[in-house]
Design a protein around this motif. Structure first.
Motif, PDB file in Angstrom:
ATOM      1  N   CYS A 172      40.833  38.001  40.163  1.00  0.00           N
ATOM      2  CA  CYS A 172      40.399  37.198  41.296  1.00  0.00           C
ATOM      3  C   CYS A 172      40.377  35.718  40.928  1.00  0.00           C
ATOM      4  O   CYS A 172      40.241  35.343  39.758  1.00  0.00           O
ATOM      5  N   TYR A 173      40.515  34.903  41.954  1.00  0.00           N
ATOM      6  CA  TYR A 173      40.425  33.448  41.811  1.00  0.00           C
ATOM      7  C   TYR A 173      39.261  33.000  42.682  1.00  0.00           C
ATOM      8  O   TYR A 173      39.235  33.275  43.890  1.00  0.00           O
ATOM      9  N   VAL A 174      38.284  32.311  42.082  1.00  0.00           N
ATOM     10  CA  VAL A 174      37.032  31.997  42.750  1.00  0.00           C
ATOM     11  C   VAL A 174      36.989  30.515  43.103  1.00  0.00           C
ATOM     12  O   VAL A 174      37.267  29.652  42.258  1.00  0.00           O
ATOM     13  N   VAL A 175      36.645  30.258  44.373  1.00  0.00           N
ATOM     14  CA  VAL A 175      36.458  28.885  44.866  1.00  0.00           C
ATOM     15  C   VAL A 175      35.087  28.792  45.540  1.00  0.00           C
ATOM     16  O   VAL A 175      34.412  29.806  45.723  1.00  0.00           O
ATOM     17  N   GLY A 176      34.709  27.572  45.912  1.00  0.00           N
ATOM     18  CA  GLY A 176      33.386  27.352  46.472  1.00  0.00           C
ATOM     19  C   GLY A 176      33.370  27.307  47.990  1.00  0.00           C
ATOM     20  O   GLY A 176      34.224  27.902  48.670  1.00  0.00           O
ATOM     21  N   CYS A 209      30.846  35.963  40.609  1.00  0.00           N
ATOM     22  CA  CYS A 209      32.170  36.311  40.075  1.00  0.00           C
ATOM     23  C   CYS A 209      32.815  35.088  39.429  1.00  0.00           C
ATOM     24  O   CYS A 209      32.571  33.948  39.837  1.00  0.00           O
ATOM     25  N   LYS A 210      33.651  35.335  38.469  1.00  0.00           N
ATOM     26  CA  LYS A 210      34.338  34.268  37.749  1.00  0.00           C
ATOM     27  C   LYS A 210      35.851  34.452  37.885  1.00  0.00           C
ATOM     28  O   LYS A 210      36.347  35.579  38.017  1.00  0.00           O
ATOM     29  N   ASP A 221      38.105  37.581  36.623  1.00  0.00           N
ATOM     30  CA  ASP A 221      37.474  38.897  36.660  1.00  0.00           C
ATOM     31  C   ASP A 221      38.398  39.882  37.381  1.00  0.00           C
ATOM     32  O   ASP A 221      39.072  39.537  38.351  1.00  0.00           O
ATOM     33  N   VAL A 222      38.390  41.111  36.919  1.00  0.00           N
ATOM     34  CA  VAL A 222      39.195  42.155  37.547  1.00  0.00           C
ATOM     35  C   VAL A 222      38.350  42.784  38.661  1.00  0.00           C
ATOM     36  O   VAL A 222      37.237  43.261  38.406  1.00  0.00           O
ATOM     37  N   VAL A 223      38.912  42.798  39.858  1.00  0.00           N
ATOM     38  CA  VAL A 223      38.168  43.296  41.017  1.00  0.00           C
ATOM     39  C   VAL A 223      39.026  44.300  41.780  1.00  0.00           C
ATOM     40  O   VAL A 223      40.253  44.348  41.638  1.00  0.00           O
ATOM     41  N   THR A 224      38.337  45.084  42.597  1.00  0.00           N
ATOM     42  CA  THR A 224      38.980  46.031  43.496  1.00  0.00           C
ATOM     43  C   THR A 224      38.411  45.824  44.891  1.00  0.00           C
ATOM     44  O   THR A 224      37.186  45.783  45.056  1.00  0.00           O
ATOM     45  N   VAL A 225      39.291  45.714  45.851  1.00  0.00           N
ATOM     46  CA  VAL A 225      38.892  45.606  47.249  1.00  0.00           C
ATOM     47  C   VAL A 225      39.292  46.896  47.942  1.00  0.00           C
ATOM     48  O   VAL A 225      40.476  47.219  48.036  1.00  0.00           O
ATOM     49  N   LEU A 231      33.664  45.376  47.768  1.00  0.00           N
ATOM     50  CA  LEU A 231      34.301  44.621  46.688  1.00  0.00           C
ATOM     51  C   LEU A 231      33.635  45.021  45.385  1.00  0.00           C
ATOM     52  O   LEU A 231      32.418  44.909  45.245  1.00  0.00           O
ATOM     53  N   ILE A 232      34.432  45.491  44.452  1.00  0.00           N
ATOM     54  CA  ILE A 232      33.908  45.956  43.164  1.00  0.00           C
ATOM     55  C   ILE A 232      34.414  45.014  42.078  1.00  0.00           C
ATOM     56  O   ILE A 232      35.631  44.825  41.926  1.00  0.00           O
ATOM     57  N   ASN A 233      33.497  44.435  41.358  1.00  0.00           N
ATOM     58  CA  ASN A 233      33.854  43.613  40.204  1.00  0.00           C
ATOM     59  C   ASN A 233      33.862  44.511  38.971  1.00  0.00           C
ATOM     60  O   ASN A 233      32.811  44.910  38.460  1.00  0.00           O
ATOM     61  N   ARG A 234      35.047  44.854  38.519  1.00  0.00           N
ATOM     62  CA  ARG A 234      35.174  45.763  37.376  1.00  0.00           C
ATOM     63  C   ARG A 234      34.707  45.109  36.080  1.00  0.00           C
ATOM     64  O   ARG A 234      34.281  45.810  35.138  1.00  0.00           O
ATOM     65  N   THR A 235      34.755  43.813  36.024  1.00  0.00           N
ATOM     66  CA  THR A 235      34.337  43.118  34.807  1.00  0.00           C
ATOM     67  C   THR A 235      32.829  43.115  34.647  1.00  0.00           C
ATOM     68  O   THR A 235      32.306  43.397  33.552  1.00  0.00           O
ATOM     69  N   SER A 236      32.103  42.834  35.725  1.00  0.00           N
ATOM     70  CA  SER A 236      30.644  42.779  35.657  1.00  0.00           C
ATOM     71  C   SER A 236      29.976  44.080  36.088  1.00  0.00           C
ATOM     72  O   SER A 236      28.801  44.300  35.801  1.00  0.00           O
TER      73      SER A 236
END
Length: 287
Positions: free
Chosen positions: A109-113, A230-231, A234-238, A245-250
């Protein structure tokens, strides 16, 4: 004495005024309605003044309208009146007789504000590119998020010199896609390889353009905090079916609002592709 009393009585009877004759009214039906809504009056012949006069007044049984209402003829002889009826939106499942296919996106994922505007997604200087041309479509993807300030976002969404991004999911804050109404914004993200944008809120025009073009899924978070927790990388699944939304990293999960009837439109590739798929408009020749 009797004579005087008799004279007095005669004088009183002579001086006493007589009562006016009584009037009698009677309703008579008419054969046809009177013209111009007026009643026809018919008086009986007067009798002697000493007898009771009988006056018959014929009144119409109902009052005719003072103004006739006429229906104007249509201006065009072949005019057709259409009556619309509100119905529920047609989904792909209802149109094809099946159930909507499940979809899940997995990757980095790519995180913005907050308040990421369309100038940051794709600057105006690149709007001369025509997405319908394959080479310019790919070039448009290479400029996705090039307007972000490098001080706040040191990691580029697309590495310079490349046409696609390694990030399949974009996670944003509130009011994502604000600014102008350019359709190039979701097209640039889709051309770069992004499949979904998960944000806390959207500018309405960006959400609509995402559905109309079918480039990315504009998914809205039911809970806040994903854009801060999220950062990038991070590997995520939608999961669209489960709206999660699942953050596999955290290991954290975030509930999403269902995409609803917009999902089949995006899955088909946009509003025109969906209309052809469901038979709303004719398919292109050769399809």
């Amino acid at each position: 004495m009797r004579a005087s009393k008799t004279c007095r009585c005669n004088l009183e009877e002579t001086a006493r005024p007589k009562k006016p004759p009584a009037l009698t009214f009677q309703h008579l039906p008419l054969q046809s309605p009177p013209p111009h809504g007026l009643a026809t009056m018919t008086a009986a012949p007067l009798l002697s003044l000493t007898d009771a006069a009988t006056v018959t007044v014929a009144l119409a049984p109902r009052r005719a309208p003072t103004r006739a209402r006429t229906q104007a003829a249509p201006r065009f002889s072949g005019a057709v009146s259409l009556r619309c009826r509100r119905t529920r939106p047609l989904t792909a499942a209802a149109a094809t007789g099946g159930s909507p296919s499940s979809a899940a996106f997995h990757g980095e994922c790519y995180v913005v504000g907050d308040n990421i505007d369309t100038d940051q997604i794709i600057p105006a200087e690149h709007l001369t590119l025509v997405p319908s041309k394959p080479d310019e479509y790919r070039k448009l993807g290479s400029f996705a998020f090039v307007g972000l300030p490098t001080a706040a976002y040191p990691i580029p969404f697309v590495v310079p010199g490349e046409e696609s991004s390694r990030y399949a999911v974009i996670i944003g804050g509130a009011n994502f896609g604000c600014g102008s109404s350019r359709e190039h914004a979701p097209v640039a993200l889709g051309a770069a390889g992004a499949r979904a944008v998960v944000a806390e809120g959207y500018a309405r025009i960006f959400f609509r353009n995402s559905v109309a073009t079918g480039e990315v899924y504009p998914l809205e978070l039911a809970d806040s905090g994903a854009s801060k927790e999220c950062k990038t990388g991070d590997v995520v699944t939608v999961d669209l079916d489960s709206s999660v939304l699942i953050n596999r990293t955290s290991g954290k999960q975030y509930k999403l609002k269902p995409i609803g009837d917009a999902g089949p439109v995006i899955e088909a590739g946009g509003i025109f592709a969906y209309a052809r798929k469901t038979g709303m408009i004719a398919s292109k020749s050769g399809e």
